[in-house]
Design a protein around this motif. Structure first.
Motif, PDB file in Angstrom:
ATOM      1  N   PRO B 185       1.009  -1.424  -0.224  1.00 38.69           N
ATOM      2  CA  PRO B 185       0.192  -0.028   0.230  1.00 38.69           C
ATOM      3  C   PRO B 185       0.612   1.449   0.034  1.00 38.69           C
ATOM      4  CG  PRO B 185      -0.925  -1.463   1.580  1.00 38.69           C
ATOM      5  CD  PRO B 185       0.542  -2.246   0.799  1.00 38.69           C
ATOM      6  N   LYS B 186       2.141   0.921   0.523  1.00 35.56           N
ATOM      7  CA  LYS B 186       2.960   2.119   0.267  1.00 35.56           C
ATOM      8  C   LYS B 186       3.020   3.094  -0.975  1.00 35.56           C
ATOM      9  CE  LYS B 186       4.720   2.193   4.661  1.00 35.56           C
ATOM     10  NZ  LYS B 186       4.358   1.328   6.292  1.00 35.56           N
ATOM     11  N   LEU B 187       2.989   1.902  -1.698  1.00 34.89           N
ATOM     12  CA  LEU B 187       3.633   2.640  -3.652  1.00 34.89           C
ATOM     13  C   LEU B 187       2.541   2.904  -3.600  1.00 34.89           C
ATOM     14  CD1 LEU B 187       5.605  -0.976  -3.805  1.00 34.89           C
ATOM     15  CD2 LEU B 187       6.183   1.283  -3.557  1.00 34.89           C
ATOM     16  N   LEU B 188       1.071   2.358  -3.471  1.00 35.31           N
ATOM     17  CA  LEU B 188      -0.223   2.714  -4.124  1.00 35.31           C
ATOM     18  C   LEU B 188      -0.278   4.375  -4.601  1.00 35.31           C
ATOM     19  CD1 LEU B 188      -3.190   1.297  -2.602  1.00 35.31           C
ATOM     20  CD2 LEU B 188      -1.309   0.388  -5.188  1.00 35.31           C
ATOM     21  N   ARG B 189      -0.645   4.999  -5.752  1.00 36.92           N
ATOM     22  CA  ARG B 189      -0.688   6.485  -5.827  1.00 36.92           C
ATOM     23  C   ARG B 189      -1.958   7.524  -6.207  1.00 36.92           C
ATOM     24  NH1 ARG B 189       2.155   8.335 -10.165  1.00 36.92           N
ATOM     25  NH2 ARG B 189       3.072   6.388 -10.037  1.00 36.92           N
ATOM     26  N   GLY B 190      -2.485   7.781  -5.762  1.00 34.32           N
ATOM     27  CA  GLY B 190      -4.082   8.425  -6.432  1.00 34.32           C
ATOM     28  C   GLY B 190      -4.621   9.671  -5.020  1.00 34.32           C
ATOM     29  N   THR B 191      -5.287   8.693  -6.037  1.00 35.97           N
ATOM     30  CA  THR B 191      -7.214  10.277  -5.180  1.00 35.97           C
ATOM     31  C   THR B 191      -7.918   9.206  -5.183  1.00 35.97           C
ATOM     32  OG1 THR B 191      -5.729  11.927  -6.502  1.00 35.97           O
ATOM     33  CG2 THR B 191      -7.892  12.218  -5.644  1.00 35.97           C
ATOM     34  N   VAL B 192      -8.990   9.855  -3.506  1.00 37.63           N
ATOM     35  CA  VAL B 192     -10.046   9.507  -3.696  1.00 37.63           C
ATOM     36  C   VAL B 192     -10.778  10.892  -2.991  1.00 37.63           C
ATOM     37  CG1 VAL B 192      -9.916   8.772  -0.866  1.00 37.63           C
ATOM     38  CG2 VAL B 192     -11.607   7.560  -3.409  1.00 37.63           C
ATOM     39  N   GLN B 193     -12.309  11.163  -4.193  1.00 39.25           N
ATOM     40  CA  GLN B 193     -12.595  11.995  -3.963  1.00 39.25           C
ATOM     41  C   GLN B 193     -12.929  12.722  -2.726  1.00 39.25           C
ATOM     42  OE1 GLN B 193     -16.121  14.139  -6.521  1.00 39.25           O
ATOM     43  NE2 GLN B 193     -14.488  14.775  -7.705  1.00 39.25           N
ATOM     44  N   ASN B 194     -13.825  11.441  -2.066  1.00 38.10           N
ATOM     45  CA  ASN B 194     -13.948  11.457  -0.918  1.00 38.10           C
ATOM     46  C   ASN B 194     -14.363  13.258   0.258  1.00 38.10           C
ATOM     47  OD1 ASN B 194     -13.999  10.082   1.925  1.00 38.10           O
ATOM     48  ND2 ASN B 194     -12.479  10.474   2.412  1.00 38.10           N
ATOM     49  N   ASP B 195     -15.053  13.509  -0.742  1.00 43.16           N
ATOM     50  CA  ASP B 195     -15.561  14.908  -0.020  1.00 43.16           C
ATOM     51  C   ASP B 195     -17.319  15.452  -0.242  1.00 43.16           C
ATOM     52  OD1 ASP B 195     -16.305  17.746   0.351  1.00 43.16           O
ATOM     53  OD2 ASP B 195     -15.520  18.139  -1.998  1.00 43.16           O
ATOM     54  N   ILE B 196     -17.705  14.839   0.694  1.00 41.99           N
ATOM     55  CA  ILE B 196     -18.389  15.171   1.351  1.00 41.99           C
ATOM     56  C   ILE B 196     -19.431  16.204   1.387  1.00 41.99           C
ATOM     57  CG2 ILE B 196     -18.824  14.638   3.504  1.00 41.99           C
ATOM     58  CD1 ILE B 196     -20.436  12.110   1.120  1.00 41.99           C
ATOM     59  N   LEU B 197     -19.232  17.093   1.552  1.00 43.86           N
ATOM     60  CA  LEU B 197     -19.631  18.002   2.125  1.00 43.86           C
ATOM     61  C   LEU B 197     -20.182  18.634   0.873  1.00 43.86           C
ATOM     62  CD1 LEU B 197     -17.717  19.788   4.482  1.00 43.86           C
ATOM     63  CD2 LEU B 197     -19.662  19.040   5.243  1.00 43.86           C
ATOM     64  N   LYS B 198     -19.357  18.960  -0.264  1.00 46.47           N
ATOM     65  CA  LYS B 198     -20.004  19.160  -1.868  1.00 46.47           C
ATOM     66  C   LYS B 198     -21.377  17.831  -2.266  1.00 46.47           C
ATOM     67  CE  LYS B 198     -17.754  16.737  -4.786  1.00 46.47           C
ATOM     68  NZ  LYS B 198     -17.784  15.733  -4.019  1.00 46.47           N
ATOM     69  N   GLU B 199     -21.186  17.692  -1.760  1.00 43.51           N
ATOM     70  CA  GLU B 199     -22.019  16.104  -2.247  1.00 43.51           C
ATOM     71  C   GLU B 199     -23.498  16.698  -1.702  1.00 43.51           C
ATOM     72  OE1 GLU B 199     -22.235  13.603  -4.276  1.00 43.51           O
ATOM     73  OE2 GLU B 199     -20.332  14.511  -4.238  1.00 43.51           O
ATOM     74  N   TYR B 200     -23.482  16.898  -0.370  1.00 46.49           N
ATOM     75  CA  TYR B 200     -24.947  17.522   0.109  1.00 46.49           C
ATOM     76  C   TYR B 200     -24.514  19.087  -0.479  1.00 46.49           C
ATOM     77  CZ  TYR B 200     -23.328  14.770   4.586  1.00 46.49           C
ATOM     78  OH  TYR B 200     -22.926  13.312   4.801  1.00 46.49           O
ATOM     79  N   GLN B 201     -24.262  19.411  -0.643  1.00 47.32           N
ATOM     80  CA  GLN B 201     -23.886  21.088  -1.798  1.00 47.32           C
ATOM     81  C   GLN B 201     -24.383  21.164  -2.665  1.00 47.32           C
ATOM     82  OE1 GLN B 201     -20.490  22.531  -0.548  1.00 47.32           O
ATOM     83  NE2 GLN B 201     -20.643  22.653   1.759  1.00 47.32           N
TER      84      GLN B 201
END
Lengths: 142, 556
Positions: B185-201
């Motif tokens: 897992p230390k070598l994994l590179r990337g992004t998870v959006q995981n931005d819940i506040l803008k989901e509600y908005q």
């Protein structure tokens, strides 16, 4: 229902689609055109939409889908409306809907579907004309 | 910017008055001179309109306050990552599209999920009817994730996953998928959006209410800081806020306000700000107003740097940096004369590059009609490659820095954002402001105002309210999703449920339930559940049962 009473419209968002800019913009515009507008909010089942339509005794049901699920969900809403004796309402809607799907849905009872870029003014005028036509026809029958 | 002496100051004032007279006397076109967001524009910007102290407000690239960029070298060392958002149908179909994009020179992956996945439902849930594989790929299990990434060594790519409510679960699938490939897992590179506040908005794909959702986000920040250190744990996103109708200033303000909230939550959860803030990344829209967008990106960097250093006490310069992905504006595309969308997208992409983006998605011309075809996606990617390779714009860092106009717009956007921060604070913070529907109403108000401007013709859209060609069907080929995808997903899930060790899966779900009631790290439990072949929907059902459902406030 008299010919002059306010036009009652249900704007519905069936399915899991979260895109509501169009639905809310159209809902606001129809209100500005003097219609009584009920907005269902997001993530509604076809069953729930038909239930609200019946309870509120609306003249028009307008659905919005931008997720590609229109061919699955629009016919279901129509079936649920028919089940509740609401087969007479004016059915319309919009979203990201390819032309051939619009034609197929038209054959299934959706009077007209609107694509991106449609002026809200056009939608309001069309709804008013259609509802008046239907109310006129009802008036002649009774 | 200041004048050197009072004599030249007097000369400048006279010269300006003279120009102003000439300008006032001349005939002007009868149009509204404002930004796309409706902000009034002067016909000319001069030094006195762009009050700024170069040292304090601009700095140098790679140094506080990062107005001119986050790297000292910017694109001279490395071009932005060309990252086309892709996903449709089954995991196998999307895997093929990923390989197609990598083969054509794309340098990172970006995954679009379908609505059932985004909402935490398995493909065979009743609510998933008609939605499976439509707006993205259907991923219900570790097995689906393994198919999605098959033949792609996870240590060699960076992968972005646009998912929010169930983000920690999908991240768990990805970590487990890496482990099955033998990747630490230390070598994994990337992004998870995981931005819940803008989901509600704005984007509206949620799973549970705000408080437990925020707890899961801090669990992700804590877990990744220790075990997946190269992973971007949140992509704080303005894109969806803008697409839902906001102005540029609102996009900037609400996105950063959400970011500040995540920082507060991380600190409140006992993390050191410099432990997690360097892994926060951003995601903005690049819309049609070329200069306003460039100013927005510059303002975002400056505001974040100041707040993180001065209010949150971050000491690591990486905590101060806004590293961001950009997507061109989907809402700017028209169904009418769709080929014109290539041009719109090119201008928007250029603004993102001049604004210093770290990665970029360019939309395909056919996206107002359906998911993009391979041909349309390739043109969109080639648009970025032309910007990178042919037009010589990537050689100079922040080329518009010091432009009176761009500096004035950067200042204006910063001030407008600051006013929103104060209003949000007055309402009890961003969670309260969202639950009150305030942010949603602000966005809606702007969407309605823009639509009205288009309808009265004060904002022009070629092919829609000017240069109209009359009614015609789409002139381009469309991409259709095969309805068989939904059926095959059902069959795959049925096989998975009968094949796996049922008692092991049940135990893993029980462990999640216990962690929900306590304070143990949920992501750790999700990774264990992924290995036990629990499905997305099963895990999400536990969360919904323990934490409840989110209720959308009525704003209309």
């Amino acid at each position: 229902m008299t010919a002059n009473s306010k036009i009652r419209v249900l704007v519905g968002k069936p399915g899991l689609d979260g895109h509501d800019r169009g639905a809310k913009t159209v809902a606001s515009a129809l209100r500005d055109h003097g219609m009584e507008v009920i907005y269902t909010g997001l993530h509604q089942t076809p069953d729930a939409i038909a239930e609200i339509a019946a309870q509120e005794d609306v003249d028009v049901v307008g659905l919005s889908i931008l997720s590609g699920a229109h061919m699955a969900l629009f016919p279901r809403v129509k079936a649920e409306l028919d089940k509740r004796g609401m087969g007479h309402v004016l059915l319309t809607g919009g979203g990201i809907i390819p032309l051939e799907d619009m034609e197929a849905l038209h054959r299934q009872g959706y009077a007209r579907l609107f694509g991106p870029g449609t002026p809200t003014e056009d939608i309001a005028k069309w709804i008013r004309a259609e509802v008046e036509k239907r109310r006129g026809a009802e008036g002649e029958q009774s | 910017m200041t004048f050197s002496d009072s004599r030249s100051n007097v000369r400048a004032v006279d010269a300006r008055a003279e120009w102003q007279r000439a300008f006032d006397e001349a005939k002007k076109r009868g149009v509204e001179f404002s930004t796309l967001s409706g902000a009034a524009l002067a016909p000319l910007y001069a030094p006195e309109d762009a009050a700024c102290d170069p040292e304090r407000d601009l700095g140098y690239p790679g140094a506080f306050p990062f107005t001119r960029g986050v790297h000292p070298t910017m694109y001279r060392s490395r071009l932005w990552t060309m990252r086309q958002f892709a996903g449709f149908g089954s995991a196998r179909q999307t895997n093929e599209r990923f390989k197609f994009l990598l083969a054509h020179g794309q340098t990172g992956l970006s995954t679009a999920f379908d609505f059932p996945t985004l909402m935490g439902y398995d493909s065979d849930h009743a609510h998933a009817f008609g939605e499976v594989g439509q707006v993205g790929v259907a991923i219900s299990s570790l097995e689906d994730m393994q198919t999605l990434m098959s033949g792609i060594p996870l240590q060699d790519v960076s992968t972005s996953m646009t998912i929010n409510g169930p983000a920690p679960i999908l991240l768990a699938f990805y970590i487990a998928c890496g482990e099955r490939q033998g990747v630490d897992p230390k070598l994994l590179r990337g992004t998870v959006q995981n931005d819940i506040l803008k989901e509600y908005q704005a984007q509206h794909a949620w799973l549970v209410p705000a408080e437990p959702a925020l707890r899961m986000i801090t669990d992700v920040m804590g877990y990744c800081a220790r075990r997946v250190p190269q992973w971007n744990t949140i992509s704080i996103s303005g894109y969806h806020i803008r697409e839902a109708g906001s102005t540029a200033a609102q996009e900037l303000a609400f996105t950063l306000a959400n970011g500040f909230e995540y920082v507060r939550r991380g600190i409140a959860a006992g993390l050191d700000v410099d432990e997690f803030a360097p892994r926060l990344s951003f995601f903005f829209d690049s819309h049609l107003d070329f200069f306003e967008e460039i100013a927005k990106f510059r303002a975002a960097r400056r505001i974040w740097a100041r707040k993180l250093r001065d209010e949150f006490g971050a000491k690591d310069p990486r905590s101060w940096m806004v590293r961001f992905h950009t997507q061109t504006a989907g809402v700017s595309l028209t169904a009418q004369q769709p080929e014109n969308n290539i041009v719109r997208t090119a201008f928007e992409a250029l603004a993102a590059v001049l604004g210093g983006t770290q990665s970029l998605h360019t939309n395909s011309m056919d996206e107002t009609l359906s998911l993009p075809t391979e041909k349309a996606v390739k043109i969109a990617l080639r648009t970025q490659q032309i910007i990178a390779e042919e037009i010589e714009v990537a050689h100079v860092i922040d080329p518009l820095g010091g432009s009176y106009f761009v500096e004035a717009q950067t200042n204006r956007l910063e001030q407008e954002a600051e006013r929103y921060f104060q209003e949000i604070a007055r309402r009890g913070g961003v969670v309260a402001a969202t639950e009150q529907g305030y942010i949603q109403r602000e966005i809606h108000r702007s969407a309605v105002a823009y639509q009205a401007a288009v309808e009265r013709g004060s904002k022009k859209v070629v092919g829609v309210n000017c240069y109209v060609e009359g009614q015609q069907g789409p002139t381009i080929e469309l991409h259709k999703i095969d309805p068989a995808v939904e059926r095959e997903q059902h069959e795959r899930l049925a096989r998975l449920r009968s094949r796996r060790d049922a008692s092991k899966a049940k135990r893993a779900l029980g462990d999640i339930r216990d962690a929900c009631k306590g304070t143990d790290n949920l992501l750790e439990r999700f990774v264990a559940a992924a290995h036990a072949e629990c499905t997305l929907g099963e895990i999400a059902d536990v969360l919904r049962a323990e934490f409840g459902h989110y209720k959308e406030p009525k704003i209309l």
